[in-house]
Design a protein around this motif. Structure first.
Motif, PDB file in Angstrom:
ATOM      1  N   ARG A   1       0.930  -1.153   0.058  1.00  0.00           N
ATOM      2  CA  ARG A   1      -0.019   0.053   0.038  1.00  0.00           C
ATOM      3  C   ARG A   1       0.778   1.302   0.068  1.00  0.00           C
ATOM      4  NH1 ARG A   1      -5.445  -1.364  -0.920  1.00  0.00           N
ATOM      5  NH2 ARG A   1      -5.799  -3.342   0.261  1.00  0.00           N
ATOM      6  N   ARG A   2       0.505   2.348  -0.961  1.00  0.00           N
ATOM      7  CA  ARG A   2       1.250   3.504  -0.802  1.00  0.00           C
ATOM      8  C   ARG A   2       0.189   4.643  -0.715  1.00  0.00           C
ATOM      9  NH1 ARG A   2       4.143   0.033  -0.078  1.00  0.00           N
ATOM     10  NH2 ARG A   2       6.251  -0.566  -1.246  1.00  0.00           N
ATOM     11  N   HIS A   3      -0.702   4.373  -0.275  1.00  0.00           N
ATOM     12  CA  HIS A   3      -1.871   5.513  -0.037  1.00  0.00           C
ATOM     13  C   HIS A   3      -2.822   5.046   0.749  1.00  0.00           C
ATOM     14  CE1 HIS A   3      -5.713   7.945  -1.130  1.00  0.00           C
ATOM     15  NE2 HIS A   3      -4.827   8.739  -0.787  1.00  0.00           N
ATOM     16  N   VAL A   4      -3.141   5.402   2.002  1.00  0.00           N
ATOM     17  CA  VAL A   4      -3.953   4.971   3.061  1.00  0.00           C
ATOM     18  C   VAL A   4      -4.859   6.192   3.402  1.00  0.00           C
ATOM     19  CG1 VAL A   4      -4.432   4.073   5.289  1.00  0.00           C
ATOM     20  CG2 VAL A   4      -2.701   2.978   3.863  1.00  0.00           C
ATOM     21  N   HIS A   5      -6.092   6.429   3.562  1.00  0.00           N
ATOM     22  CA  HIS A   5      -6.750   7.392   3.947  1.00  0.00           C
ATOM     23  C   HIS A   5      -6.981   7.277   5.593  1.00  0.00           C
ATOM     24  CE1 HIS A   5      -8.634   8.007   0.207  1.00  0.00           C
ATOM     25  NE2 HIS A   5      -8.942   6.665   0.009  1.00  0.00           N
ATOM     26  N   VAL A   6      -6.954   8.274   6.300  1.00  0.00           N
ATOM     27  CA  VAL A   6      -7.112   8.195   7.747  1.00  0.00           C
ATOM     28  C   VAL A   6      -8.370   9.099   8.324  1.00  0.00           C
ATOM     29  CG1 VAL A   6      -5.896   9.013   9.937  1.00  0.00           C
ATOM     30  CG2 VAL A   6      -4.523   7.944   8.024  1.00  0.00           C
ATOM     31  N   VAL A   7      -9.091   8.697   9.173  1.00  0.00           N
ATOM     32  CA  VAL A   7      -9.902   9.318   9.937  1.00  0.00           C
ATOM     33  C   VAL A   7      -9.662   9.229  11.500  1.00  0.00           C
ATOM     34  CG1 VAL A   7     -12.431   9.386  10.674  1.00  0.00           C
ATOM     35  CG2 VAL A   7     -11.936   9.221   8.187  1.00  0.00           C
ATOM     36  N   VAL A   8      -9.652  10.287  12.123  1.00  0.00           N
ATOM     37  CA  VAL A   8      -9.213  10.312  13.667  1.00  0.00           C
ATOM     38  C   VAL A   8     -10.489  10.621  14.240  1.00  0.00           C
ATOM     39  CG1 VAL A   8      -7.789  11.118  15.413  1.00  0.00           C
ATOM     40  CG2 VAL A   8      -6.769  11.212  12.991  1.00  0.00           C
ATOM     41  N   ASN A   9     -10.879   9.572  15.106  1.00  0.00           N
ATOM     42  CA  ASN A   9     -12.442   9.803  15.750  1.00  0.00           C
ATOM     43  C   ASN A   9     -11.900  10.129  17.244  1.00  0.00           C
ATOM     44  OD1 ASN A   9     -15.000   9.235  16.409  1.00  0.00           O
ATOM     45  ND2 ASN A   9     -14.708   6.987  16.973  1.00  0.00           N
ATOM     46  N   GLN A  10     -12.980  10.556  17.955  1.00  0.00           N
ATOM     47  CA  GLN A  10     -12.949  10.862  19.566  1.00  0.00           C
ATOM     48  C   GLN A  10     -12.042  12.074  19.697  1.00  0.00           C
ATOM     49  OE1 GLN A  10     -12.301   7.340  21.664  1.00  0.00           O
ATOM     50  NE2 GLN A  10     -14.001   6.059  20.312  1.00  0.00           N
ATOM     51  N   THR A  11     -11.865  13.129  18.806  1.00  0.00           N
ATOM     52  CA  THR A  11     -11.014  14.186  19.154  1.00  0.00           C
ATOM     53  C   THR A  11     -11.586  15.253  20.078  1.00  0.00           C
ATOM     54  OG1 THR A  11     -11.919  15.413  17.143  1.00  0.00           O
ATOM     55  CG2 THR A  11      -9.838  14.238  16.692  1.00  0.00           C
ATOM     56  N   ARG A  12     -10.849  15.724  20.926  1.00  0.00           N
ATOM     57  CA  ARG A  12     -11.300  16.551  21.797  1.00  0.00           C
ATOM     58  C   ARG A  12     -10.996  18.189  21.430  1.00  0.00           C
ATOM     59  NH1 ARG A  12     -12.528  13.938  26.383  1.00  0.00           N
ATOM     60  NH2 ARG A  12     -11.738  11.890  26.787  1.00  0.00           N
ATOM     61  N   ARG A  13     -10.303  18.503  20.768  1.00  0.00           N
ATOM     62  CA  ARG A  13     -10.034  19.794  20.343  1.00  0.00           C
ATOM     63  C   ARG A  13     -10.028  19.843  18.846  1.00  0.00           C
ATOM     64  NH1 ARG A  13      -6.548  19.167  24.494  1.00  0.00           N
ATOM     65  NH2 ARG A  13      -5.141  18.853  22.881  1.00  0.00           N
ATOM     66  N   PRO A  14     -10.376  21.147  18.084  1.00  0.00           N
ATOM     67  CA  PRO A  14     -10.401  21.008  16.543  1.00  0.00           C
ATOM     68  C   PRO A  14      -8.683  20.972  16.259  1.00  0.00           C
ATOM     69  CG  PRO A  14     -12.049  22.649  17.200  1.00  0.00           C
ATOM     70  CD  PRO A  14     -11.191  22.059  18.634  1.00  0.00           C
ATOM     71  N   GLY A  15      -8.644  20.349  15.329  1.00  0.00           N
ATOM     72  CA  GLY A  15      -7.004  20.332  14.820  1.00  0.00           C
ATOM     73  C   GLY A  15      -6.481  18.992  15.468  1.00  0.00           C
ATOM     74  N   ASP A  16      -6.951  18.448  16.569  1.00  0.00           N
ATOM     75  CA  ASP A  16      -6.257  17.412  16.924  1.00  0.00           C
ATOM     76  C   ASP A  16      -6.238  16.053  15.861  1.00  0.00           C
ATOM     77  OD1 ASP A  16      -5.727  18.293  19.367  1.00  0.00           O
ATOM     78  OD2 ASP A  16      -7.449  17.177  20.434  1.00  0.00           O
ATOM     79  N   GLY A  17      -7.145  15.975  14.997  1.00  0.00           N
ATOM     80  CA  GLY A  17      -7.198  14.883  14.184  1.00  0.00           C
ATOM     81  C   GLY A  17      -6.029  15.073  12.958  1.00  0.00           C
ATOM     82  N   ARG A  18      -5.850  16.083  12.454  1.00  0.00           N
ATOM     83  CA  ARG A  18      -4.860  16.635  11.544  1.00  0.00           C
ATOM     84  C   ARG A  18      -3.555  16.617  12.296  1.00  0.00           C
ATOM     85  NH1 ARG A  18      -5.014  18.485   6.634  1.00  0.00           N
ATOM     86  NH2 ARG A  18      -6.963  19.058   6.620  1.00  0.00           N
ATOM     87  N   LEU A  19      -3.366  16.830  13.552  1.00  0.00           N
ATOM     88  CA  LEU A  19      -2.187  16.704  14.157  1.00  0.00           C
ATOM     89  C   LEU A  19      -1.796  15.268  14.384  1.00  0.00           C
ATOM     90  CD1 LEU A  19       0.255  18.088  15.867  1.00  0.00           C
ATOM     91  CD2 LEU A  19      -1.382  17.931  17.849  1.00  0.00           C
ATOM     92  N   VAL A  20      -2.501  14.317  14.701  1.00  0.00           N
ATOM     93  CA  VAL A  20      -2.502  12.963  14.771  1.00  0.00           C
ATOM     94  C   VAL A  20      -1.851  12.374  13.478  1.00  0.00           C
ATOM     95  CG1 VAL A  20      -3.406  10.654  15.133  1.00  0.00           C
ATOM     96  CG2 VAL A  20      -4.037  12.525  16.726  1.00  0.00           C
ATOM     97  N   CYS A  21      -2.617  12.521  12.324  1.00  0.00           N
ATOM     98  CA  CYS A  21      -2.152  12.162  11.040  1.00  0.00           C
ATOM     99  C   CYS A  21      -0.680  12.681  10.790  1.00  0.00           C
ATOM    100  CB  CYS A  21      -3.301  12.571  10.258  1.00  0.00           C
ATOM    101  SG  CYS A  21      -3.172  11.859   8.384  1.00  0.00           S
ATOM    102  N   SER A  22      -0.642  13.816  10.984  1.00  0.00           N
ATOM    103  CA  SER A  22       0.726  14.551  10.698  1.00  0.00           C
ATOM    104  C   SER A  22       2.022  13.850  11.394  1.00  0.00           C
ATOM    105  CB  SER A  22       0.711  16.215  10.901  1.00  0.00           C
ATOM    106  OG  SER A  22      -0.001  17.064  10.447  1.00  0.00           O
ATOM    107  N   GLN A  23       1.728  13.559  12.493  1.00  0.00           N
ATOM    108  CA  GLN A  23       2.624  12.890  13.491  1.00  0.00           C
ATOM    109  C   GLN A  23       2.944  11.725  13.020  1.00  0.00           C
ATOM    110  OE1 GLN A  23       0.840  13.349  17.437  1.00  0.00           O
ATOM    111  NE2 GLN A  23       1.892  15.258  17.772  1.00  0.00           N
TER     112      GLN A  23
END
Length: 261
Positions: free
Chosen positions: A175-197
């Protein structure tokens, strides 16, 4: 899309929704994503591919009179097992507690592939709600899909397991491309931060070992929302019973981003 079917109709997209660990809301995301896509005019089927530990029927409060297990063992026809679900989507439920699916026989593998081949010309999206983790059964069901959506939460254990899953998908399934959804975030932007990390760790430690590079596509975050717990306890679908909730609106946004690609 993934080519043309026998009838000449374009084959639908197959999306495996998976996670590195249980308890992150994988089935919740799969069910509500299917409903969101259906509400946006797509023809959608959600298939419970968590063989042996199926629970899509619980989430949707649908009695599994005819299941994938019946189809796999030629006790019933495929059309008998496809049920109408909420918001206009279709569902194919699986039997739960089937010890025999702890290891997939070649016959079951072939039957699963045949069933998917029959379904794909009928739908725009076939969503596979797979099991969690990296067992052989989970990896095989994920391998049947043209695309993968990984569900994670901001918790350290979820992120560690997500990274382990991504390494396996990159190495064993190329796999060279995977979609990501971050669930149960507490603050806006937490999901993008998790994906970036996750992407930073992959770039530093894993991509140098690959022929090519594994890239993560952030589809969105679903905030922690009291409405989610309420609908789960009532065995209702969020998009149907709480369409104005913040989590429901987030799922609609995820569906729009996925459909645009």
């Amino acid at each position: 899309m993934s080519g043309a079917g026998v009838s000449g109709r374009p084959r639908g997209r197959t999306l495996a929704v998976t996670s590195g660990k249980g308890g992150v809301g994988k089935t919740f995301v799969a069910a509500n994503l299917g409903a969101a896509l259906a509400r946006q005019g797509h023809k959608v089927l959600v298939l419970d591919a968590d063989l042996g530990l199926a629970n899509l029927d619980v989430v949707l409060n649908l009695p599994p009179h005819v299941t994938l297990d019946d189809v796999l063992h030629n006790r019933r026809a495929l059309d008998d097992a496809i049920m109408p679900g909420p918001c206009g989507m279709s569902v194919l439920l699986a039997g739960s507690g089937m010890v025999e699916y702890s290891r997939l026989t070649p016959q079951v593998r072939n039957e699963l592939q045949r069933i998917l081949d029959e379904l794909l010309p009928r739908y725009d999206h076939v969503i596979l709600d797979t099991g969690a983790g990296i067992s052989d059964v989970v990896l095989y069901t994920v391998s049947l899909a043209s695309e993968v959506l990984l569900v994670a939460t901001p918790e350290p254990t979820s992120m560690a397991d997500a990274y382990a899953t991504l390494k396996v998908l990159g190495k064993l399934q190329q796999r060279r491309h995977v979609h990501v959804v971050v669930n149960q975030t507490r603050r806006p932007g937490d999901g993008r931060l998790v994906c970036s990390q996750l992407q930073m760790v992959i770039d530093r430690f894993f991509n140098p070992t690959l022929d090519g590079s594994l890239r993560l596509d952030f589809l969105g975050e679903v905030p922690s929302d009291p409405a989610v717990r309420e609908v789960i306890l009532r065995r209702e679908l969020l998009l149907e019973s709480q369409p104005g909730s913040s989590a429901a609106i987030a799922m609609l946004d995820v569906a729009r981003r996925l459909a645009r690609e």
